[in-house]
Each structure stands twice: as structure tokens, then as C-alpha cells.
Write a protein that holds these residues in place. Structure first.
Motif, PDB file in Angstrom:
ATOM      1  N   CYS A   1      22.370  -6.125  61.882  1.00 50.77           N
ATOM      2  CA  CYS A   1      21.910  -6.401  63.243  1.00 50.77           C
ATOM      3  C   CYS A   1      21.040  -7.651  63.195  1.00 50.77           C
ATOM      4  O   CYS A   1      20.137  -7.755  62.354  1.00 50.77           O
ATOM      5  CB  CYS A   1      21.111  -5.222  63.793  1.00 50.77           C
ATOM      6  N   LYS A   2      21.303  -8.587  64.099  1.00 48.39           N
ATOM      7  CA  LYS A   2      20.549  -9.837  64.149  1.00 48.39           C
ATOM      8  C   LYS A   2      19.057  -9.516  64.373  1.00 48.39           C
ATOM      9  O   LYS A   2      18.715  -8.667  65.183  1.00 48.39           O
ATOM     10  CB  LYS A   2      21.078 -10.687  65.309  1.00 48.39           C
ATOM     11  N   GLY A   3      18.212 -10.197  63.617  1.00 47.10           N
ATOM     12  CA  GLY A   3      16.771  -9.991  63.770  1.00 47.10           C
ATOM     13  C   GLY A   3      16.238  -8.837  62.934  1.00 47.10           C
ATOM     14  O   GLY A   3      15.039  -8.684  62.784  1.00 47.10           O
ATOM     15  N   ILE A   4      17.146  -8.011  62.384  1.00 52.04           N
ATOM     16  CA  ILE A   4      16.724  -6.859  61.590  1.00 52.04           C
ATOM     17  C   ILE A   4      17.186  -7.040  60.142  1.00 52.04           C
ATOM     18  O   ILE A   4      16.383  -7.000  59.220  1.00 52.04           O
ATOM     19  CB  ILE A   4      17.306  -5.536  62.156  1.00 52.04           C
ATOM     20  N   THR A   5      18.490  -7.232  59.943  1.00 55.31           N
ATOM     21  CA  THR A   5      19.006  -7.403  58.589  1.00 55.31           C
ATOM     22  C   THR A   5      19.209  -8.886  58.300  1.00 55.31           C
ATOM     23  O   THR A   5      19.447  -9.676  59.222  1.00 55.31           O
ATOM     24  CB  THR A   5      20.356  -6.667  58.392  1.00 55.31           C
ATOM     25  N   GLN A   6      19.112  -9.234  57.010  1.00 52.84           N
ATOM     26  CA  GLN A   6      19.286 -10.630  56.607  1.00 52.84           C
ATOM     27  C   GLN A   6      20.697 -11.108  56.959  1.00 52.84           C
ATOM     28  O   GLN A   6      20.879 -12.180  57.524  1.00 52.84           O
ATOM     29  CB  GLN A   6      19.061 -10.733  55.102  1.00 52.84           C
ATOM     30  N   ASP A   7      21.697 -10.303  56.618  1.00 51.83           N
ATOM     31  CA  ASP A   7      23.082 -10.658  56.925  1.00 51.83           C
ATOM     32  C   ASP A   7      23.458 -10.079  58.278  1.00 51.83           C
ATOM     33  O   ASP A   7      23.045  -8.977  58.634  1.00 51.83           O
ATOM     34  CB  ASP A   7      24.022 -10.084  55.866  1.00 51.83           C
ATOM     35  N   THR A   8      24.259 -10.835  59.031  1.00 48.51           N
ATOM     36  CA  THR A   8      24.719 -10.306  60.321  1.00 48.51           C
ATOM     37  C   THR A   8      26.226 -10.093  60.327  1.00 48.51           C
ATOM     38  O   THR A   8      26.746  -9.343  61.147  1.00 48.51           O
ATOM     39  CB  THR A   8      24.318 -11.226  61.481  1.00 48.51           C
ATOM     40  N   VAL A   9      26.947 -10.770  59.434  1.00 47.83           N
ATOM     41  CA  VAL A   9      28.380 -10.512  59.205  1.00 47.83           C
ATOM     42  C   VAL A   9      28.625 -10.703  57.714  1.00 47.83           C
ATOM     43  O   VAL A   9      27.827 -11.345  57.039  1.00 47.83           O
ATOM     44  CB  VAL A   9      29.309 -11.503  59.977  1.00 47.83           C
ATOM     45  N   ILE A  10      29.739 -10.146  57.211  1.00 46.85           N
ATOM     46  CA  ILE A  10      30.042 -10.416  55.803  1.00 46.85           C
ATOM     47  C   ILE A  10      30.678 -11.800  55.709  1.00 46.85           C
ATOM     48  O   ILE A  10      31.294 -12.286  56.656  1.00 46.85           O
ATOM     49  CB  ILE A  10      30.961  -9.338  55.165  1.00 46.85           C
ATOM     50  N   LYS A  11      30.471 -12.441  54.555  1.00 51.25           N
ATOM     51  CA  LYS A  11      30.978 -13.798  54.357  1.00 51.25           C
ATOM     52  C   LYS A  11      31.802 -13.866  53.078  1.00 51.25           C
ATOM     53  O   LYS A  11      31.604 -13.052  52.166  1.00 51.25           O
ATOM     54  CB  LYS A  11      29.812 -14.786  54.256  1.00 51.25           C
ATOM     55  N   ARG A  12      32.685 -14.865  53.041  1.00 47.74           N
ATOM     56  CA  ARG A  12      33.486 -15.066  51.835  1.00 47.74           C
ATOM     57  C   ARG A  12      32.560 -15.226  50.634  1.00 47.74           C
ATOM     58  O   ARG A  12      31.563 -15.952  50.717  1.00 47.74           O
ATOM     59  CB  ARG A  12      34.353 -16.316  52.004  1.00 47.74           C
ATOM     60  N   GLY A  13      32.852 -14.537  49.565  1.00 46.49           N
ATOM     61  CA  GLY A  13      32.040 -14.640  48.350  1.00 46.49           C
ATOM     62  C   GLY A  13      30.989 -13.543  48.234  1.00 46.49           C
ATOM     63  O   GLY A  13      30.430 -13.328  47.157  1.00 46.49           O
ATOM     64  N   ASP A  14      30.710 -12.831  49.332  1.00 48.93           N
ATOM     65  CA  ASP A  14      29.743 -11.724  49.263  1.00 48.93           C
ATOM     66  C   ASP A  14      30.225 -10.656  48.276  1.00 48.93           C
ATOM     67  O   ASP A  14      31.432 -10.388  48.179  1.00 48.93           O
ATOM     68  CB  ASP A  14      29.591 -11.037  50.641  1.00 48.93           C
ATOM     69  N   ILE A  15      29.263 -10.070  47.576  1.00 54.86           N
ATOM     70  CA  ILE A  15      29.578  -8.924  46.715  1.00 54.86           C
ATOM     71  C   ILE A  15      28.958  -7.694  47.380  1.00 54.86           C
ATOM     72  O   ILE A  15      27.752  -7.626  47.569  1.00 54.86           O
ATOM     73  CB  ILE A  15      28.974  -9.100  45.308  1.00 54.86           C
ATOM     74  N   LEU A  16      29.792  -6.758  47.780  1.00 48.50           N
ATOM     75  CA  LEU A  16      29.290  -5.562  48.470  1.00 48.50           C
ATOM     76  C   LEU A  16      29.147  -4.425  47.461  1.00 48.50           C
ATOM     77  O   LEU A  16      30.141  -4.010  46.847  1.00 48.50           O
ATOM     78  CB  LEU A  16      30.250  -5.166  49.596  1.00 48.50           C
ATOM     79  N   PRO A  17      27.924  -3.925  47.268  1.00 47.33           N
ATOM     80  CA  PRO A  17      27.729  -2.869  46.274  1.00 47.33           C
ATOM     81  C   PRO A  17      28.260  -1.513  46.751  1.00 47.33           C
ATOM     82  O   PRO A  17      28.083  -1.141  47.914  1.00 47.33           O
ATOM     83  CB  PRO A  17      26.210  -2.821  46.103  1.00 47.33           C
ATOM     84  N   ILE A  18      28.932  -0.815  45.857  1.00 45.77           N
ATOM     85  CA  ILE A  18      29.381   0.561  46.138  1.00 45.77           C
ATOM     86  C   ILE A  18      29.029   1.404  44.918  1.00 45.77           C
ATOM     87  O   ILE A  18      28.638   0.881  43.882  1.00 45.77           O
ATOM     88  CB  ILE A  18      30.896   0.642  46.448  1.00 45.77           C
ATOM     89  N   LYS A  19      29.191   2.721  45.039  1.00 43.56           N
ATOM     90  CA  LYS A  19      28.831   3.595  43.918  1.00 43.56           C
ATOM     91  C   LYS A  19      29.933   3.563  42.855  1.00 43.56           C
ATOM     92  O   LYS A  19      31.094   3.377  43.185  1.00 43.56           O
ATOM     93  CB  LYS A  19      28.639   5.019  44.436  1.00 43.56           C
ATOM     94  N   PRO A  20      29.541   3.764  41.585  1.00 46.67           N
ATOM     95  CA  PRO A  20      30.574   3.832  40.550  1.00 46.67           C
ATOM     96  C   PRO A  20      31.509   5.008  40.816  1.00 46.67           C
ATOM     97  O   PRO A  20      31.083   6.051  41.316  1.00 46.67           O
ATOM     98  CB  PRO A  20      29.783   4.029  39.261  1.00 46.67           C
ATOM     99  N   ASN A  21      32.780   4.813  40.499  1.00 46.71           N
ATOM    100  CA  ASN A  21      33.764   5.854  40.758  1.00 46.71           C
ATOM    101  C   ASN A  21      33.636   6.962  39.726  1.00 46.71           C
ATOM    102  O   ASN A  21      33.756   6.730  38.530  1.00 46.71           O
ATOM    103  CB  ASN A  21      35.165   5.248  40.692  1.00 46.71           C
ATOM    104  N   LYS A  22      33.362   8.194  40.194  1.00 45.57           N
ATOM    105  CA  LYS A  22      33.219   9.302  39.252  1.00 45.57           C
ATOM    106  C   LYS A  22      34.336  10.320  39.416  1.00 45.57           C
ATOM    107  O   LYS A  22      34.627  11.074  38.512  1.00 45.57           O
ATOM    108  CB  LYS A  22      31.855   9.977  39.439  1.00 45.57           C
ATOM    109  N   LYS A  23      34.964  10.325  40.578  1.00 43.29           N
ATOM    110  CA  LYS A  23      35.946  11.372  40.842  1.00 43.29           C
ATOM    111  C   LYS A  23      37.321  10.976  40.311  1.00 43.29           C
ATOM    112  O   LYS A  23      37.795   9.876  40.545  1.00 43.29           O
ATOM    113  CB  LYS A  23      36.047  11.628  42.348  1.00 43.29           C
ATOM    114  N   ALA A  24      37.908  11.879  39.594  1.00 42.49           N
ATOM    115  CA  ALA A  24      39.248  11.623  39.081  1.00 42.49           C
ATOM    116  C   ALA A  24      40.273  11.755  40.197  1.00 42.49           C
ATOM    117  O   ALA A  24      41.265  11.040  40.249  1.00 42.49           O
ATOM    118  CB  ALA A  24      39.568  12.589  37.955  1.00 42.49           C
ATOM    119  N   SER A  25      40.011  12.679  41.101  1.00 42.14           N
ATOM    120  CA  SER A  25      40.945  12.840  42.214  1.00 42.14           C
ATOM    121  C   SER A  25      40.191  13.362  43.415  1.00 42.14           C
ATOM    122  O   SER A  25      39.079  13.857  43.304  1.00 42.14           O
ATOM    123  CB  SER A  25      42.059  13.812  41.838  1.00 42.14           C
ATOM    124  N   ILE A  26      40.795  13.223  44.564  1.00 38.86           N
ATOM    125  CA  ILE A  26      40.161  13.691  45.787  1.00 38.86           C
ATOM    126  C   ILE A  26      41.215  14.433  46.595  1.00 38.86           C
ATOM    127  O   ILE A  26      42.384  14.051  46.598  1.00 38.86           O
ATOM    128  CB  ILE A  26      39.552  12.498  46.550  1.00 38.86           C
TER     129      ILE A  26
END
Lengths: 285, 243
Positions: free
Chosen positions: A131-156
Motif C-alpha cells: 500500500c502506498k505510504g505504508i509499505t516500501q514497495d507498491t508493486v512487484i518489479k522485475r528482478g525482485d526476489i519474493l521470499p517464501i517458506k522452504p518446501n517441507k511437504k512431500a505431497s499435498i
């Protein structure tokens, strides 16, 4: 982690938004279509507050730097992984180094990409929603690295028996409660609101949707008061504006209607030129 | 003080409470007092309270099942609320540099309203303003109390970029831009005090019912204060006052 190869037209990280800080002027924000986003998290067995990517009008390309389960819901932008189509509304395992692309629009406006465990971008004032004025980024940009959790589940579990009713995306009826200033309208204005086929102007975004068809307006201006996502404002020139998730917390135009939560979701899947009619709901009292 | 209030459903999750349509400190005090009593009684059911000039909007965490029952409960809280919990307002003193380098519309305002610049600064900084509510932008205070000699219409075409901290006048209102943004108000000065900080809880120091007074500082003091704020050595303090 996920690397952004192409951002698309307008792609943001969103969750269910910010609560508890409207008194300081902080917008609610959060996913435009809560229905679709909740569904994506549900299918991955994430908590419903998990952050997702909201992809508006497609066009985005993501490279996966690890194995992970994802689920795409909402609008259909012909999702492909390494040029092979993948289904919507179904958890899909993505292999490390694969490229997911959202391209040609089939239906809807906003797609939601959920990952197992949710996106882990910073939480600011209790939410990861850009959100503008709240978060540093307001849209994702080329080259951004988006963190996610390591994959632990073998299946879902891919529970094929549960189907999402996606018909709301095509719905040409927008349900609305009467708003706080509705009763200031004349009988003619009220009748016009119910009978006019409205279309969405090119001024539509996460803050609000302006409509093309005006409503003749002779209401006096009012003192600034609260507005909410889904509030329909009548401006002095007669333009109707439907406020959406990133709207301000206060406004000074008469609030003639208040969309139902489901209708905000439905509207979030419509865009410039799309039409609908209001169906008014008087049942509260 | 018991006023005649109007309760309206506002969508599925909110109730709008309205006072008589006017801007007054007495109404504001009643709104803030009522809000505190509602939060005390129903804290876990409520996600947000939004104050307007003569309104209070209560946002609930879940859908309201029966508006009539809920409104009766609110009425009851209003009628039985004690006054001893009434808000003793905090007065925040905000240093402002009214130098022409910051106050880029001062000359224009001075010529049009036929007031010397020193007089504009005196009138603007003598007043104790009331914070009605925060809206428009995160940390943007709606202040009441601007001297009528300083009323000045908004610009017909807004500036695309108004500097963060700009102190400005728009119509009968004055305020501070908490972040760089587009804006149509006339800029008379600048403050280095941040009005919104996402890393603080709450993110804005002021809240509805508080008081604000601006204190003129020169350019040198402005830059010194700016450095103190940057290095974390400055902490804004308020004093309790009787309203």
C-alpha cells in the motif's frame, strides 16, 4: 524464493489487510477478491491470512528458485509452467528453476497465486499488503526476489471433490445495501439507480471504480465522515465512485450505497467497459 | 451531556452513529468519550472506530447478526457512560519553520488577504488547534480552529508534489502533509516532525480530541531538529491540558 522475471501490468502482495489503524488514516487494503484468495489458501491448507500475489490483467512471469506447491485462483490468464498449461483451483507442485507465466486473458481481472506457507515479505502495521505510504514497495518489479517458506511437504491432498462456484465473476448484478445518505435521494434518483445499466469507466483500480453513467445530483455537500471499501459515493458532478480496498478511511461525498462483501469480490473481477445493474437491499430494519 | 444520536447500519459489518450536523469541540468530546466506552465494553468485537466531524463509525470483526439488538446495546452504553473517563486532551507542540524557502505560498497569501507575513505566522501559531480525526493520508490530521483571517481557497490545480512536512492552508482548514503527495493547499511552512511512522505503535502520535500548537522556528533550528530526529535523539512529548 521466487524471482520476478516480468512484473505484469499490476502485481502486488496482499493478505486480508490492515485492521485496527483506520483511526490513524491507514487504509484497509488486502486482496480485492477475498473469495478467490481465501480459496487458494484453503486448497493449500494455508491459514486464511497467508499473503498471496494478486496479479491484475496477467502478464507476469516468475522463476521458482525452489520446489514449492502453488495454487492459482480467480481470473484465468492461461497459466503455464515451462509452456505447459496448469489448472486453476488445484494445488500444483512447481519444480525448482521452472518458470510460471500468466498470459492471455480468458475471464476475470485478478488472479491469485498462493504458495504453500504464504509469501514472507515484511509485515508492516500488521499486514503484508502492499500500500502506498505504508509499505516500501507498491508493486512487484522485475528482478525482485519474493521470499517464501522452504518446501517441507512431500505431497499435498488435492481434494478434487470440492469445487469453487466461480459464477460470481460473471454476475451482472451487484448487490448493495442502502448507504447512510441514500434517503436524501429523490424518488427519481432512487429509481434511476435501480434501473440504469452501469458500465465501469477506465478509472478503475484498487482505490476505486468510477462509473460512466452519471446520476443527476443536487445533494448538499456533507461533513467528512467514514467511508469503507464498497461505499458508493455520489460526487457533486453526479459521477458515481465505488470505493475499493485501498480507499481512504474518510470522505466528504454522500454515501448512497454500500456493496455487500460478495459484490466487492464480484466487482474486483470486472474492468473497463464491463456492465452491471445494482440490486438494492433494504432488509436491515 | 446526553445528545440525540442517530444510528444507521453501514454495510454488513459497521454501524454509523451521527450527532447533529455541525463542527464543534463539544460534539467531538462526546464522540471521543463514547468511543472509549464502546471500546471498553466491546473491545474484542470491534476492529476499527472511525471518527468524523459529527460521526463515529464502528467496524465489527464479524457480520452483525441483528442490527436492532446491537444498536440497542450501543444506545445503552451511551446512556450509562460515566463522564469521569472523559478524555483529558494532550497538547502537542509542533515546531514549524515559516521561512519563505519552505512557505512558498506565503507571499501570495499575504498579498491577497492583505496581511503582513509576520501577522500570518502569528495568527497561525497563536491558535491551539483541535484534532478532529485523521484521514485523507495516513497521519493527516483534520484540524479545527483556523483563524478566519487565514482562510484561503485551495489552488484551482493541485501541485503534483507537495513536500513531506509541509504546513498548509486549504479553505478554512490547516494541516500538515505527512508524506510527499499531490495537494492543492497553500504551503506556508514546513515541520521536520514526522506525523506518521510505520515502525511505531501507534503509527501516529496524535488522535481524535488531541490539541496541536505550532511554534515558529528559524532555518537553523529546523536543520538542527531535523538532525536530532534523524539520529533518534528527539522524542516528541505532549502535555495534558484542560479542554
Amino acid at each position: 524464493m521466487i524471482k520476478v522475471l516480468s512484473s505484469g501490468f499490476y502485481t502486488t502482495i496482499q493478505d486480508l489487510g490492515r485492521k485496527g489503524n483506520a483511526a490513524y488514516g491507514v487504509s484497509m487494503s488486502g486482496v480485492m477478491d477475498t473469495n478467490a484468495a481465501r480459496w487458494a489458501n484453503y486448497l493449500l491448507q494455508n491459514t486464511q491470512e497467508s499473503a498471496v500475489l494478486e496479479v491484475t490483467y496477467g502478464g507476469c512471469k516468475l522463476e521458482f528458485l525452489q520446489d514449492v506447491y502453488i495454487c492459482i485462483t480467480g481470473a484465468d490468464f492461461s497459466a503455464r509452467v515451462d509452456e505447459i498449461s496448469i489448472p486453476l483451483n488445484k494445488p500444483t507442485k512447481i519444480r525448482r528453476s521452472s518458470v510460471l507465466s500468466l498470459g492471455k486473458r480468458v475471464y476475470g481481472v485478478r488472479s491469485y497465486i498462493a504458495v504453500l506457507g504464504g509469501f514472507q515479505t515484511p509485515s508492516i502495521i500488521g499486514s503484508r499488503s502492499y500500500c502506498k505510504g505504508i509499505t516500501q514497495d507498491t508493486v512487484i518489479k522485475r528482478g525482485d526476489i519474493l521470499p517464501i517458506k522452504p518446501n517441507k511437504k512431500a505431497s499435498i491432498a488435492t481434494n478434487a471433490n470440492i469445487k469453487l462456484d466461480g459464477s460470481y465473476m460473471y454476475n451482472e448484478t451487484i448487490d448493495a445495501h442502502v448507504g447512510p445518505e441514500f434517503n436524501l435521494l429523490s424518488a427519481t434518483q432512487k429509481a434511476d439507480l435501480e434501473s440504469t445499466p452501469y458500465t465501469i469507466s477506465h478509472n478503475n483500480n484498487r482505490m476505486g471504480y468510477q462509473l460512466n453513467e452519471p446520476l443527476c445530483n443536487d445533494l448538499k455537500s456533507m461533513f467528512t465522515s467514514a467511508v469503507l471499501p464498497g461505499t458508493v459515493q455520489l460526487t457533486p458532478s453526479g459521477k458515481l465512485i465505488i470505493l475499493m480496498r485501498d480507499c481512504q478511511v474518510t470522505g466528504g461525498y454522500p454515501r448512497i450505497l454500500q456493496l455487500t462483501e460478495q459484490s466487492i469480490n464480484a466487482l474486483a473481477q470486472k474492468t473497463t467497459g464491463d456492465g452491471f445493474k445494482f440490486e438494492l437491499n433494504f432488509h436491515h430494519f | 451531556m446526553v445528545k440525540n444520536l442517530n444510528y444507521k447500519p453501514f454495510g454488513e459489518k459497521a454501524i454509523l452513529i451521527e450527532w447533529e450536523a455541525q463542527i464543534s469541540n463539544e460534539i467531538l468530546r462526546d464522540i471521543v468519550c463514547f468511543k472509549q466506552h464502546i471500546l471498553k465494553a466491546k473491545n474484542n468485537q470491534i476492529s476499527d472506530c472511525i471518527v468524523g466531524y459529527h460521526s463515529l463509525t464502528i467496524l465489527y470483526v464479524s457480520e452483525i447478526e441483528n442490527f436492532n439488538v446491537e444498536i440497542d446495546e450501543l444506545r445503552n452504553i451511551y446512556l450509562t457512560k460515566s463522564l469521569d473517563g472523559e478524555h483529558q486532551p494532550r497538547l502537542w507542540t509542533i515546531p514549524v519553520c515559516y521561512d519563505a524557502g519552505f512557505g512558498i505560498d506565503l507571499v501570495h497569501l499575504s498579498n491577497t488577504n492583505k496581511l503582513p507575513i509576520e501577522q500570518i505566522i502569528k495568527l497561525h501559531s497563536d491558535t491551539i488547534y483541535t484534532v478532529h480525526f485523521i484521514g485523507f493520508l495516513p497521519g493527516f490530521l483534520y484540524l479545527g480552529g483556523l483563524d478566519s483571517q487565514l482562510h484561503f481557497p485551495r489552488k484551482s490545480s493541485p501541485r503534483l508534489r507537495v513536500k513531506k512536512g509541509s504546513v498548509a492552508i486549504g479553505g478554512s482548514q490547516t494541516g500538515v502533509y505527512p508524506q510527499q503527495s499531490a495537494g492543492g493547499w497553500n504551503i506556508i511552512g514546513n515541520t521536520p516532525i514526522p506525523f506518521f511512522n510505520v515502525h511505531q505503535n501507534p503509527p501516529c502520535f496524535a488522535s481524535s480530541g488531541d490539541k496541536i500548537q505550532f511554534v515558529p522556528i528559524d532555518v537553523e533550528a529546523y536543520h538542527k531538529l531535523e538532525q536530532e530526529i534523524e539520529s533518534g535523539r528527539f522524542h516528541l512529548k505532549a502535555q495534558r491540558i484542560n479542554d
